[in-house]
Scaffold this motif. Structure first.
Motif, PDB file in Angstrom:
ATOM      1  N   SER A  53      -0.259  30.911 -56.929  1.00 34.41           N
ATOM      2  CA  SER A  53      -1.685  31.446 -57.175  1.00 34.41           C
ATOM      3  C   SER A  53      -1.517  32.502 -57.963  1.00 34.41           C
ATOM      4  O   SER A  53      -0.544  33.261 -58.412  1.00 34.41           O
ATOM      5  CB  SER A  53      -2.299  32.021 -55.957  1.00 34.41           C
ATOM      6  OG  SER A  53      -1.875  33.240 -55.519  1.00 34.41           O
ATOM      7  N   HIS A  54      -2.586  33.111 -58.612  1.00 33.40           N
ATOM      8  CA  HIS A  54      -2.583  34.606 -59.263  1.00 33.40           C
ATOM      9  C   HIS A  54      -2.755  35.541 -58.454  1.00 33.40           C
ATOM     10  O   HIS A  54      -3.399  36.756 -58.724  1.00 33.40           O
ATOM     11  CB  HIS A  54      -3.837  34.565 -60.418  1.00 33.40           C
ATOM     12  CG  HIS A  54      -3.651  33.512 -61.411  1.00 33.40           C
ATOM     13  ND1 HIS A  54      -4.488  32.206 -61.477  1.00 33.40           N
ATOM     14  CD2 HIS A  54      -2.582  33.194 -62.329  1.00 33.40           C
ATOM     15  CE1 HIS A  54      -4.222  31.686 -62.600  1.00 33.40           C
ATOM     16  NE2 HIS A  54      -3.209  32.286 -63.069  1.00 33.40           N
ATOM     17  N   PRO A 109      -6.092  30.932 -52.933  1.00 35.41           N
ATOM     18  CA  PRO A 109      -7.326  30.226 -53.148  1.00 35.41           C
ATOM     19  C   PRO A 109      -7.565  29.492 -51.863  1.00 35.41           C
ATOM     20  O   PRO A 109      -8.420  28.645 -52.150  1.00 35.41           O
ATOM     21  CB  PRO A 109      -7.066  29.370 -54.214  1.00 35.41           C
ATOM     22  CG  PRO A 109      -5.704  29.243 -54.261  1.00 35.41           C
ATOM     23  CD  PRO A 109      -5.214  30.274 -53.701  1.00 35.41           C
ATOM     24  N   THR A 124     -14.349  28.821 -56.176  1.00 31.83           N
ATOM     25  CA  THR A 124     -14.292  28.863 -57.494  1.00 31.83           C
ATOM     26  C   THR A 124     -12.755  29.443 -57.723  1.00 31.83           C
ATOM     27  O   THR A 124     -11.982  28.813 -58.642  1.00 31.83           O
ATOM     28  CB  THR A 124     -15.073  30.311 -58.079  1.00 31.83           C
ATOM     29  OG1 THR A 124     -16.392  30.125 -57.679  1.00 31.83           O
ATOM     30  CG2 THR A 124     -14.781  30.433 -59.520  1.00 31.83           C
ATOM     31  N   LEU A 125     -11.955  29.981 -56.898  1.00 34.50           N
ATOM     32  CA  LEU A 125     -10.652  30.430 -56.767  1.00 34.50           C
ATOM     33  C   LEU A 125      -9.832  29.037 -56.594  1.00 34.50           C
ATOM     34  O   LEU A 125      -8.818  28.770 -57.669  1.00 34.50           O
ATOM     35  CB  LEU A 125     -10.163  31.323 -55.642  1.00 34.50           C
ATOM     36  CG  LEU A 125     -10.547  32.888 -55.918  1.00 34.50           C
ATOM     37  CD1 LEU A 125     -10.359  33.504 -54.632  1.00 34.50           C
ATOM     38  CD2 LEU A 125      -9.415  33.236 -56.879  1.00 34.50           C
ATOM     39  N   ARG A 182     -10.723  25.816 -57.562  1.00 33.78           N
ATOM     40  CA  ARG A 182     -10.767  25.148 -58.720  1.00 33.78           C
ATOM     41  C   ARG A 182      -9.919  25.675 -60.054  1.00 33.78           C
ATOM     42  O   ARG A 182      -9.017  24.889 -60.769  1.00 33.78           O
ATOM     43  CB  ARG A 182     -12.168  25.054 -59.096  1.00 33.78           C
ATOM     44  CG  ARG A 182     -12.503  24.097 -60.508  1.00 33.78           C
ATOM     45  CD  ARG A 182     -12.005  22.648 -60.416  1.00 33.78           C
ATOM     46  NE  ARG A 182     -12.234  21.814 -61.547  1.00 33.78           N
ATOM     47  CZ  ARG A 182     -13.044  20.752 -61.718  1.00 33.78           C
ATOM     48  NH1 ARG A 182     -13.437  20.428 -60.419  1.00 33.78           N
ATOM     49  NH2 ARG A 182     -13.222  20.135 -62.763  1.00 33.78           N
ATOM     50  N   LYS A 183      -9.896  27.130 -60.094  1.00 30.50           N
ATOM     51  CA  LYS A 183      -9.318  27.640 -61.151  1.00 30.50           C
ATOM     52  C   LYS A 183      -7.950  27.385 -60.896  1.00 30.50           C
ATOM     53  O   LYS A 183      -6.924  27.383 -61.638  1.00 30.50           O
ATOM     54  CB  LYS A 183      -9.747  29.288 -61.425  1.00 30.50           C
ATOM     55  CG  LYS A 183      -8.880  30.143 -62.221  1.00 30.50           C
ATOM     56  CD  LYS A 183      -9.240  31.358 -62.390  1.00 30.50           C
ATOM     57  CE  LYS A 183      -8.491  32.351 -63.342  1.00 30.50           C
ATOM     58  NZ  LYS A 183      -8.468  33.665 -63.255  1.00 30.50           N
ATOM     59  N   ASN A 184      -7.297  27.687 -59.723  1.00 30.45           N
ATOM     60  CA  ASN A 184      -6.102  27.547 -59.508  1.00 30.45           C
ATOM     61  C   ASN A 184      -5.332  26.281 -59.860  1.00 30.45           C
ATOM     62  O   ASN A 184      -4.408  26.124 -60.418  1.00 30.45           O
ATOM     63  CB  ASN A 184      -5.763  27.828 -57.917  1.00 30.45           C
ATOM     64  CG  ASN A 184      -4.329  28.105 -57.572  1.00 30.45           C
ATOM     65  OD1 ASN A 184      -3.845  29.341 -58.186  1.00 30.45           O
ATOM     66  ND2 ASN A 184      -3.581  27.582 -56.657  1.00 30.45           N
ATOM     67  N   GLU A 240      -6.662  24.017 -61.788  1.00 28.65           N
ATOM     68  CA  GLU A 240      -6.517  23.692 -63.156  1.00 28.65           C
ATOM     69  C   GLU A 240      -5.558  24.410 -63.805  1.00 28.65           C
ATOM     70  O   GLU A 240      -4.882  24.048 -64.828  1.00 28.65           O
ATOM     71  CB  GLU A 240      -7.869  24.355 -63.983  1.00 28.65           C
ATOM     72  CG  GLU A 240      -9.279  23.351 -63.328  1.00 28.65           C
ATOM     73  CD  GLU A 240     -10.548  23.897 -64.158  1.00 28.65           C
ATOM     74  OE1 GLU A 240     -10.469  24.857 -64.991  1.00 28.65           O
ATOM     75  OE2 GLU A 240     -11.499  23.134 -64.022  1.00 28.65           O
ATOM     76  N   SER A 241      -5.081  25.600 -63.518  1.00 29.70           N
ATOM     77  CA  SER A 241      -4.099  26.511 -64.085  1.00 29.70           C
ATOM     78  C   SER A 241      -2.568  25.911 -63.763  1.00 29.70           C
ATOM     79  O   SER A 241      -1.982  25.772 -64.687  1.00 29.70           O
ATOM     80  CB  SER A 241      -4.021  27.781 -63.489  1.00 29.70           C
ATOM     81  OG  SER A 241      -5.099  28.470 -63.869  1.00 29.70           O
ATOM     82  N   ILE A 284      -4.332  27.105 -71.502  1.00 28.64           N
ATOM     83  CA  ILE A 284      -4.116  28.110 -70.215  1.00 28.64           C
ATOM     84  C   ILE A 284      -3.732  29.391 -70.688  1.00 28.64           C
ATOM     85  O   ILE A 284      -2.814  29.695 -71.692  1.00 28.64           O
ATOM     86  CB  ILE A 284      -2.761  27.536 -69.397  1.00 28.64           C
ATOM     87  CG1 ILE A 284      -2.916  25.800 -69.018  1.00 28.64           C
ATOM     88  CG2 ILE A 284      -2.761  28.505 -68.252  1.00 28.64           C
ATOM     89  CD1 ILE A 284      -1.759  25.575 -68.140  1.00 28.64           C
ATOM     90  N   SER A 326      -3.472  37.379 -64.779  1.00 27.15           N
ATOM     91  CA  SER A 326      -4.843  37.572 -64.414  1.00 27.15           C
ATOM     92  C   SER A 326      -5.257  38.978 -63.814  1.00 27.15           C
ATOM     93  O   SER A 326      -5.961  38.672 -62.474  1.00 27.15           O
ATOM     94  CB  SER A 326      -5.486  36.269 -63.880  1.00 27.15           C
ATOM     95  OG  SER A 326      -5.278  35.180 -64.798  1.00 27.15           O
TER      96      SER A 326
END
Length: 669
Positions: free
Chosen positions: A338-339, A343, A371-372, A374-376, A378-379, A466, A565
């Motif tokens: 994760s960032h 998530p 949102t977290l 989905r972003k995770n 995708e990344s 990315i 991020s």
């Protein structure tokens, strides 16, 4: 390219087949991939089909004699399925399959063994100019030992698996593991050099569907006749840990929440069919992808209460891609990057119900986690991105087979500064050291116009969707073939003897990395941001001038993406982790000039840079003692406006407690 295994890809049900389709479906326009597999059950026919523009699937049935021999062996080993374990000894019974895999292996530039089972049958036709890859789904030797350690009759088969996997690991040019944990096991158990170990993570087709809106979720509930306001789902195959989790969901969670609907999907439903379950539980069994997606669109929360298991729980990627806020145990969350902010909600079984109630009762939190998540995915876990990255890696490694290995790989991340890249290339052209390659990972909106220019060094250019400097450096490090990886930034100017002088430092065996001198200008001018490590030797570390042995970079799994991020302190964290495995001297003769940046540029402004101090909370969490030393050396706590506000935000964001020794320096104390 030929990929060899003993199962079909389609239909892509189960983690293994999904991995095969995801990994190889889009390697690149210049890569033609042929998969040759079989069926581990009788009665099927041969097939040959194009699954995607770059992936062809050929499936050749095993012979009746082969299936009979496998069945007989199964009877002698307590009814266990052992056709895979015995494959190396029995494959000679399947002439058609054997002829197909050997033919396609001989014709390929790159030969990939997905599982080790067929390697012994093909090894004698492989050539020295081919790239041979072991793409592991697990560390099979250890997995099979754990699955069959209660059955002495299976011992010879398990020993055979260990010997086969060991041989393939030694003879392969590249080993792909699903996770860093598996990569560490390969290095330790089979004594594999870290230079040839890479991670190809599990994933999901993340971009197939857009995130559903709240109105679409409500409509999906109506269409599926969900009679409750809230719906919770669990997905799992017929596998021990999944079955235990399904029983927990259908019993404890659903039984205590009669006003919430619970739906269970997959083979985990089989063992619950004859049990008396609460009326709010629906057992859906195995669904096609369309039906499964419909239920995910209707759901409000997903749960993953696993209490045992290994590897990555792929259902977590399903949940995140569908925008489902998820409550999971630590085992269910294992191996997921994760960032920095998880998530999903992590809770152990005793507290699982309370965590679930917290999400069900808070629409804002559910939206944030959606949102977290989905972003995770995708990344980090989108097959649409993993497959092209693997294609680049295989192309690089194949090209390297016919070229001398460079001593250095210079890795440069770049974002919207092509004019600075042009200038940096001139500095690299002027290097007195000749033995190096350059990898540029460009995250700009459009490609670098000069990427194809002729240079005196090999340049590999990657235009990546990315965003994030950590992601860019990790991608560059995974593609690096040099013995030493040298990091610098697109706005830097390495001295002409930068690489040449660093070579001497690495002649000492215990040295795993080198921190070079970074000079700057406009010193003590407040309208400029100086970038220098003078006075912070051996404590701060900066990727403007940081070098590491390739093997050490892989061993450390690169830079921690939690520091992306915004990206900050990832280099300090990496430097401290390097120091834990070897020496990292500070070299004043390994020099880079980093021009100061004007503060009136938005990305360089004091307010923008101060926001980064939220990452100090992560650094404190991972390295409390070293951070204390850095805290006092840098002195931001007393001289930088905005430090405390952003640090406090990071402490809350990443769940870190302020230690007592820091509390006394809070403003107003």
């Amino acid at each position: 390219m030929t990929v060899i295994d003993m199962q079909p890809i389609t239909p892509a049900v189960g983690g293994g087949r999904q991995r095969l389709l995801g990994l190889y479906h889009a390697l690149g326009t210049n890569i033609a991939c042929t998969y040759v597999g079989s069926y581990d059950w009788p009665g099927e026919s041969r097939r040959d089909q194009q699954l995607s523009p770059g992936l062809r699937e050929i499936v050749v049935p095993l012979s009746e004699a082969h299936h009979e021999a496998a069945a007989a062996l199964s009877r002698r080993t307590g009814g266990r399925t052992v056709i895979d374990l015995a494959f190396a000894d029995q494959v000679h019974l399947s002439d058609d399959y054997l002829a197909a895999v050997r033919k396609h292996a001989m014709e390929a530039d790159v030969v990939v063994f997905s599982h080790p089972w067929a390697y012994a049958a093909v090894a004698d036709v492989l050539r020295a100019d081919q790239l041979v890859v072991y793409e592991s789904h697990n560390v099979e030797g250890l997995l099979r030992m754990s699955l069959h350690d209660d059955l002495p009759a299976a011992d010879p088969l398990v020993r055979g698996v260990v010997a086969l996997e060991y041989r393939l690991c030694r003879e392969a040019d590249l080993i792909l593991a699903c996770s860093q944990e598996d990569r560490e096991i390969f290095a330790r158990v089979y004594d594999i050099n870290w230079d040839k170990l890479r991670v190809a993570p599990n994933g999901i087709f993340a971009f197939t569907h857009a995130l559903p809106t709240s109105e679409q979720r409500a409509a999906a509930k109506t269409a599926l006749h969900v009679g409750k306001q809230r719906l919770v789902i669990f997905v799992g195959s017929n596998y021990g840990p999944n079955n235990d989790a399904a029983a927990f969901v259908a019993g404890k969670l659903a039984g205590d929440r009669r006003d919430v609907a619970f739906a269970l999907i997959g083979g985990c439903c089989d063992g619950l069919q004859k049990q008396s379950l609460p009326a709010n539980v629906t057992l859906l069994g195995t669904l096609d992808e369309g039906s499964k997606h419909a239920w995910m669109c209707a759901a409000d929360v997903a749960v993953n209460p696993l209490s045992a298991g290994s590897g990555t729980s792929i259902k977590m990627f399903d949940f995140m891609a569908a925008g489902l806020p998820t409550v999971t145990t630590r085992i269910g969350a294992r191996g997921i990057c994760s960032h920095g902010v998880p998530p999903f909600v992590v809770a152990e079984l005793d507290d699982f119900g309370d965590a679930l109630d917290g999400l069900l009762g808070d629409a804002r939190r559910r939206e944030e986690y959606a949102t977290l998540g989905r972003k995770n995915v995708e990344s980090f876990y989108a097959w649409e991105r993993i497959s092209p990255t693997l294609g680049r890696q295989l192309a690089v490694r194949f090209a390297a087979k016919s070229e001398p290995r460079p001593h250095f790989t210079v890795v440069i991340p770049s974002y919207e500064r092509h004019h600075l890249l042009d200038h940096l290339m001139l500095k690299l052209e002027a290097q007195t050291e000749q033995d190096f390659e350059v990898i540029v990972v460009d995250q700009s909106s459009s490609p670098w116009p000069a990427a194809q220019s002729v240079r005196r060094f090999p340049l590999r250019y990657v235009h990546s969707e990315i965003k994030g400097a950590v992601a860019a450096r990790n991608l560059g490090g995974s593609l690096a073939t040099g013995q030493i990886i040298a990091f610098t930034d697109d706005d830097c100017e390495p001295a002409a003897d930068w690489l040449k002088n660093s070579r001497v430092w690495f002649e000492t065996p215990g040295v795993v990395g080198v921190e070079g001198l970074i000079r700057s200008d406009h010193i003590d001018e407040p309208e400029w941001r100086q970038v220098t490590n003078i006075g912070f030797e051996g404590i701060g570390f900066m990727t403007a001038n940081l070098m590491v042995r390739n093997a050490a970079f892989q061993q450390l799994d690169g830079f921690d993406p939690a520091f992306d991020s915004p990206h900050f302190r990832e280099d300090t964290d990496f430097g401290w982790r390097m120091q834990a495995i070897g020496e990292v001297p500070y070299a004043t003769d390994v020099e880079v000039f980093h021009p100061a940046q004007r503060r009136d540029i938005q990305r360089e402004s004091q307010a923008e840079r101060n926001r980064f101090f939220e990452k100090d909370a992560l650094l404190l969490k991972k390295h409390p003692e070293k951070y204390r030393q850095l805290f006092f050396m840098e002195g931001h706590y007393r001289k930088t406006d905005g430090f405390w506000a952003n640090l406090r935000r990071g402490l809350e964001l990443y769940g870190v407690s302020l230690p007592e020794w820091m509390a006394s320096f809070l403003p107003g104390k």
